[in-house]
Design a protein around this motif. Structure first.
Motif, PDB file in Angstrom:
ATOM      1  N   ARG A 147     115.353 -76.318 -36.966  1.00  0.00           N
ATOM      2  CA  ARG A 147     115.116 -75.240 -36.512  1.00  0.00           C
ATOM      3  C   ARG A 147     116.088 -74.153 -35.731  1.00  0.00           C
ATOM      4  N   ASN A 167     115.641 -70.192 -34.561  1.00  0.00           N
ATOM      5  CA  ASN A 167     115.471 -68.804 -33.972  1.00  0.00           C
ATOM      6  C   ASN A 167     115.010 -67.871 -34.743  1.00  0.00           C
ATOM      7  N   THR A 226     107.763 -75.487 -32.272  1.00  0.00           N
ATOM      8  CA  THR A 226     108.706 -75.138 -33.493  1.00  0.00           C
ATOM      9  C   THR A 226     108.593 -74.015 -33.963  1.00  0.00           C
ATOM     10  N   LYS A 233     113.699 -72.400 -31.802  1.00  0.00           N
ATOM     11  CA  LYS A 233     114.904 -72.831 -31.087  1.00  0.00           C
ATOM     12  C   LYS A 233     114.861 -72.868 -30.139  1.00  0.00           C
ATOM     13  N   ASN A 240     109.866 -70.456 -27.384  1.00  0.00           N
ATOM     14  CA  ASN A 240     108.852 -70.620 -26.858  1.00  0.00           C
ATOM     15  C   ASN A 240     107.250 -70.422 -25.721  1.00  0.00           C
ATOM     16  N   PRO A 263     108.542 -76.989 -38.780  1.00  0.00           N
ATOM     17  CA  PRO A 263     108.981 -75.330 -37.734  1.00  0.00           C
ATOM     18  C   PRO A 263     107.751 -74.509 -39.673  1.00  0.00           C
ATOM     19  N   ASN A 271     105.454 -83.804 -30.233  1.00  0.00           N
ATOM     20  CA  ASN A 271     106.852 -82.443 -30.300  1.00  0.00           C
ATOM     21  C   ASN A 271     107.332 -83.028 -29.053  1.00  0.00           C
TER      22      ASN A 271
END
Ligand code: FES
Lengths: 350, 104
Positions: free
Chosen positions: A43, A45, A101, A104, A109, A291, B68
């Motif tokens: 992950r 950003n 995803t 990070k 999110n 991701p 997830n």
């Protein structure tokens, strides 16, 4: 010959799928060494922050110019771009941030997920659970709540949704149901009781916002406020439907191998930005932990085990549109994929 | 009656990673945190029984490979939808560079 498919989540085909072991089945996955998989799942950003800054920046620029130049050809052109960023890019942001995803950092999110849900008019709670079901039972009839094209397909219904003609009234109907403290019967099959209050309160807040937009339009005597909030979900929806149709249309249903029921499509960079790389759709379904920014690398890693991708959006349409036309008279027909491994097919090839 | 069961050598698990372990038909997930501490939980997700060792460890979170869903692997606590049931955890000890877990 199979009886008419029942796509409701509480009907005969739902029970059939469970009885046949198609629900919560083990799906085929291309083997990838753990070390490489960890690299692909990693992950960050950076890519999502860059893309989100660009997305929100473009929304402000095109939306601002659309308002400033209202009413002129130039303002309509600005709103055409604004609409795609609002009514289509939000679909991909809802999706990626729903998986958790894209960024990070968790709260990023969550913030973008809720903003995108508002834009695309999907309740954040209901759609989180519906999408979990879509991943568990992808294109399993009677189990997957997110099948766009059924067999036989309702082509006019699908075409009308290029400008949200069915989706948007349905979204408001669901908001009204939720605001009254209820779920639909089908939603109740996959949203747990402990989660439902969030849905009711979200619907009440959203309806207040849309009511304020309508009042502002009436008081100002102009449709302009709705051009900024609400209507772009209609006039800008075409891109998300265009890309969304490429995901599964015309391919097999009731199989447990994403190579048979999902489609990867090579796309131009603008569509990939709007769609956040979901054109790598077989890859996404096989490995939802990867991701959006790592999907091209995942594609390179496993493409030899996958069917050849469609070369373009047009090529994908050339494959599934004739299949859907044929399915109107012959619902058993579908585009068959040759794959190696442990694919399970319950339907018969057309 | 619980018993300590040897799992693997400490070097067999990378930091911030997880490995699967099976014993008497039951599946477990064994974690090494970023600071080198070892933990153990049930091996299957409480949502739809995906193998957690196929997931991603980030700090003290294990993210399930299927939808997830997230757990704090130190406590087993689920961290939101679609997780509604916490994960069971197991005591871990290190002896002579061997990781063992205590199982009922
Ligand atoms: S199986 Fe783990 S989150 Fe669904």
């Amino acid at each position: 010959m199979r009886p008419k498919r029942d796509y409701s989540l509480i009907g005969d085909d739902s029970r059939r799928a469970v009885a046949l072991g198609l629900s919560q089945a083990d799906w085929y996955r291309t083997p990838i060494p753990r070390k490489r998989m960890k690299e692909l799942m990693h992950r960050r950003n950076g890519p999502a922050i860059r893309d989100t800054a660009l997305w929100l920046g473009l929304l402000v620029i095109f939306g601002g110019l659309g308002v400033y130049l209202w009413f002129s050809v130039w303002s309509l052109l600005c709103f055409a771009a604004y609409g795609v960023l609002y009514g289509s890019a939000s679909d991909a942001r809802w999706h990626e941030c729903g998986h958790g995803t894209a960024f990070k950092t968790r709260w990023m999110n969550t913030v973008i997920y809720n903003l995108a849900c508002f834009m695309i008019m999907r309740d954040p709670t209901v759609w989180r659970w519906s999408h979990a079901r879509h991943h568990t039972d992808t294109v399993i009839v009677g189990r997957d709540p997110e099948i766009i094209a059924m067999r036989p397909p309702k082509l006019w219904h699908i075409a009308a949704n290029f400008i949200g003609l069915f989706d948007v009234p349905l979204a408001f109907k669901h908001m009204a149901i939720h605001a009254s403290g209820r779920l639909t019967v089908e939603e109740a099959t996959f949203v747990p009781g402990t989660e439902r209050a969030k849905t009711y309160w979200t619907a009440r807040v959203w309806l207040l916002i849309y009511a304020a937009v309508v009042v502002t339009c009436v008081v100002s005597g102009s449709v302009l406020p709705a051009m900024v909030i609400g209507l772009p979900r209609m006039y800008g929806a075409w891109h998300h439907l265009m890309t969304g149709l490429t995901q599964h249309c015309g391919l097999a249903d009731d199989v447990t191998d994403h190579r048979l029921n999902s489609r990867t499509v090579y796309m131009n960079p603008i569509s990939r930005f709007v769609y956040w790389n979901m054109n790598y759709h077989v890859e996404h379904h096989m490995f939802p932990m990867v991701p959006f920014h790592a999907l091209p690398a995942l594609h390179e890693e496993i493409k030899d085990d996958l069917p050849a991708p469609a070369a373009s959006i047009a090529a994908a349409f050339r494959e599934f549109v004739p299949a859907m036309l044929r399915q109107r008279a012959d619902p058993e027909y579908y585009v068959h994929r040759e794959v190696f491994g442990t694919a399970t097919a319950v339907t018969t090839s057309g | 009656m619980s018993a300590w069961v040897e799992v693997c050598a400490v070097d067999d698990i990378d930091r911030e990673d997880v490995v699967p372990f099976e014993h008497l038909g039951c599946q477990y997930a064994i974690y090494c945190s970023p600071d080198g501490t070892f933990y153990a939980t049930d091996g299957l997700c409480t949502h739809e029984r995906a193998v957690l060792a196929d997931g991603l460890v980030m700090d003290h979170i294990i993210e399930c490979p299927k939808h997830n869903g997230r757990f704090d692997y130190r406590t087993g606590e689920g961290k939101g939808a679609p997780i509604r049931v916490n994960l069971r955890t197991y005591p871990v000890k290190i002896d002579q560079h061997i990781v063992s877990i205590e199982i009922d």
